[in-house]
Design a protein around this motif. Structure first.
Motif, PDB file in Angstrom:
ATOM      1  N   TYR A  66      -4.493   9.629  -2.691  1.00 31.98           N
ATOM      2  CA  TYR A  66      -4.256   9.957  -1.283  1.00 31.98           C
ATOM      3  C   TYR A  66      -5.436   9.519  -0.420  1.00 31.98           C
ATOM      4  CZ  TYR A  66      -3.549  12.751   2.940  1.00 31.98           C
ATOM      5  OH  TYR A  66      -3.396  13.144   4.242  1.00 31.98           O
ATOM      6  N   LEU A  67      -6.658   9.728  -0.911  1.00 32.52           N
ATOM      7  CA  LEU A  67      -7.852   9.351  -0.157  1.00 32.52           C
ATOM      8  C   LEU A  67      -7.888   7.836   0.074  1.00 32.52           C
ATOM      9  CD1 LEU A  67     -10.543  10.030   1.148  1.00 32.52           C
ATOM     10  CD2 LEU A  67     -11.610   9.887  -1.121  1.00 32.52           C
ATOM     11  N   LYS A  68      -7.632   7.066  -0.969  1.00 34.30           N
ATOM     12  CA  LYS A  68      -7.640   5.611  -0.821  1.00 34.30           C
ATOM     13  C   LYS A  68      -6.537   5.158   0.128  1.00 34.30           C
ATOM     14  CE  LYS A  68      -7.714   1.275  -3.372  1.00 34.30           C
ATOM     15  NZ  LYS A  68      -7.715   0.633  -4.720  1.00 34.30           N
ATOM     16  N   LEU A  96      -7.178   3.029   3.553  1.00 35.52           N
ATOM     17  CA  LEU A  96      -6.524   1.738   3.768  1.00 35.52           C
ATOM     18  C   LEU A  96      -5.680   1.757   5.046  1.00 35.52           C
ATOM     19  CD1 LEU A  96      -5.469   0.864   0.111  1.00 35.52           C
ATOM     20  CD2 LEU A  96      -7.240  -0.253   1.473  1.00 35.52           C
ATOM     21  N   LYS A  97      -5.043   2.884   5.338  1.00 37.97           N
ATOM     22  CA  LYS A  97      -4.271   3.002   6.573  1.00 37.97           C
ATOM     23  C   LYS A  97      -5.173   2.910   7.795  1.00 37.97           C
ATOM     24  CE  LYS A  97      -0.749   5.516   7.314  1.00 37.97           C
ATOM     25  NZ  LYS A  97       0.175   6.658   7.509  1.00 37.97           N
ATOM     26  N   ILE A 140       0.832  -1.206   0.000  1.00 38.35           N
ATOM     27  CA  ILE A 140       0.000   0.000   0.000  1.00 38.35           C
ATOM     28  C   ILE A 140       0.868   1.258   0.000  1.00 38.35           C
ATOM     29  CG2 ILE A 140      -1.574   1.380   1.410  1.00 38.35           C
ATOM     30  CD1 ILE A 140      -2.867  -1.259   2.259  1.00 38.35           C
ATOM     31  N   LYS A 141       1.871   1.267   0.873  1.00 39.85           N
ATOM     32  CA  LYS A 141       2.753   2.435   0.972  1.00 39.85           C
ATOM     33  C   LYS A 141       3.495   2.677  -0.349  1.00 39.85           C
ATOM     34  CE  LYS A 141       5.126   5.668   3.183  1.00 39.85           C
ATOM     35  NZ  LYS A 141       6.126   6.047   2.171  1.00 39.85           N
ATOM     36  N   LEU A 142       4.043   1.616  -0.928  1.00 43.11           N
ATOM     37  CA  LEU A 142       4.766   1.761  -2.183  1.00 43.11           C
ATOM     38  C   LEU A 142       3.828   2.176  -3.322  1.00 43.11           C
ATOM     39  CD1 LEU A 142       7.168  -1.311  -1.957  1.00 43.11           C
ATOM     40  CD2 LEU A 142       7.863   1.086  -2.121  1.00 43.11           C
ATOM     41  N   SER A 143       2.617   1.632  -3.329  1.00 44.21           N
ATOM     42  CA  SER A 143       1.644   1.984  -4.364  1.00 44.21           C
ATOM     43  C   SER A 143       1.309   3.472  -4.301  1.00 44.21           C
ATOM     44  CB  SER A 143       0.373   1.154  -4.205  1.00 44.21           C
ATOM     45  OG  SER A 143       0.640  -0.217  -4.399  1.00 44.21           O
TER      46      SER A 143
END
Length: 291
Positions: free
Chosen positions: A267-269, A273-274, A256-259
């Motif tokens: 940014y919203l997604k 997810l975070k 997720i972070k790399l994506s």
């Protein structure tokens, strides 16, 4: 026959390899062999190793025909080992001079023994000592199930029974992965006979050449590819469910972070997810405390 083989998978580390070899040569346990695996770098590392081999017959150099990557280079070194026990040393790191002696005394019937390490940050962060937070398999399982990530999955800082390592890692030796390869290997090496020892035996150096410090777009894309491949390997394995679940979850967070860093998700997604991950960790911790 030597008692321990120290294996150094070597690729472009000419600045550090002399110190690494010195820490092997000067071990308090003299009945060792030192195996340098030439993984086809472009600098002077292997010439330095050859000079040291002329001075100490315990040093052996094996040459890969092409660059195989860390997983395969380590495996090749283990194949050539003549000792019942092996340990790995990245050539930009060093061993404590009594590491082999202390580890051999502690391992006994275990298949692998993890010992402590000191992290030396050459970028200005100082020195940080780390000892294992568990004593045995049940302690490690408990930490993993809490998603606390206080355990280490590095393959250095461990003494292995050679036959156990070769049998366990054989099916991974063909993968060329440059990010989280230790995580992948350790997931399969987790074993009920694991033990730990409370001594500092390894000095891990953070330097300007560390892959984890490179933030170019190309490197991030390679990292993302590796994380996805490792996730697929673990999810389709016969590992214990707690290993599959927690290691896959850790990889999911990194993906997720790399994506997001690569602008593949908004940014919203990313924020949503975070939050999902945060809630998952909260309820997992609560469930564990209520046991």
């Amino acid at each position: 026959m030597p008692q321990i083989s120290i294996i150094l998978p070597t690729f472009n580390v000419e600045k550090y390899i002399k110190k690494a070899l010195d820490s092997c040569i000067n071990q308090s346990l003299k009945d060792i062999e030192i195996i340098v695996v030439d993984d086809c770098g472009s600098d002077n590392s292997i010439n330095i190793a050859k000079e040291e081999a002329l001075k100490d017959k315990r040093i052996k150099i094996i040459h890969n025909k092409e660059n195989l990557g860390l997983l395969a280079a380590r495996y090749q070194g283990a194949l050539y080992a003549n000792s019942p026990y092996i340990t790995f040393l990245d050539p930009d790191d060093t061993l404590a001079l009594n590491a082999c002696e202390l580890a051999l005394k502690e391992i006994k019937e275990a298949n692998l023994l993890r010992f402590g390490f000191a992290k030396i940050d050459e970028m200005g962060g100082g020195i940080e000592e780390n000892l294992p937070d568990y004593k045995n398999y049940e302690g490690l399982k408990n930490i993993i199930e809490q998603s606390s990530y206080k355990y280490l999955w590095n393959i250095w800082g461990i003494l292995f029974k050679k036959d156990f390592y070769l049998h366990t890692i054989k099916h991974l030796s063909s993968y060329k992965i440059n990010m989280a390869e230790d995580l992948l290997a350790f997931a399969f090496l987790i074993n009920p006979s694991i033990k730990t020892a409370n001594f500092i035996g390894y000095f891990y150096r953070i330097n300007e050449n560390s892959l984890t410090l490179k933030k170019t777009k190309e490197q991030l894309q390679k990292n993302l590819k590796d994380y996805k491949e490792i996730t697929n390997i673990i999810k389709n394995s016969n590992l214990e469910q707690f290993i599959i679940k927690e290691f896959s979850f850790y990889l999911y967070k990194e993906i997720i972070k790399l994506s997001y860093d690569l602008n593949e998700i908004s940014y919203l997604k990313y924020k949503l997810l975070k939050k999902k991950i945060k809630f998952y960790n909260f309820f997992k911790k609560l469930k564990h405390e209520l046991r």
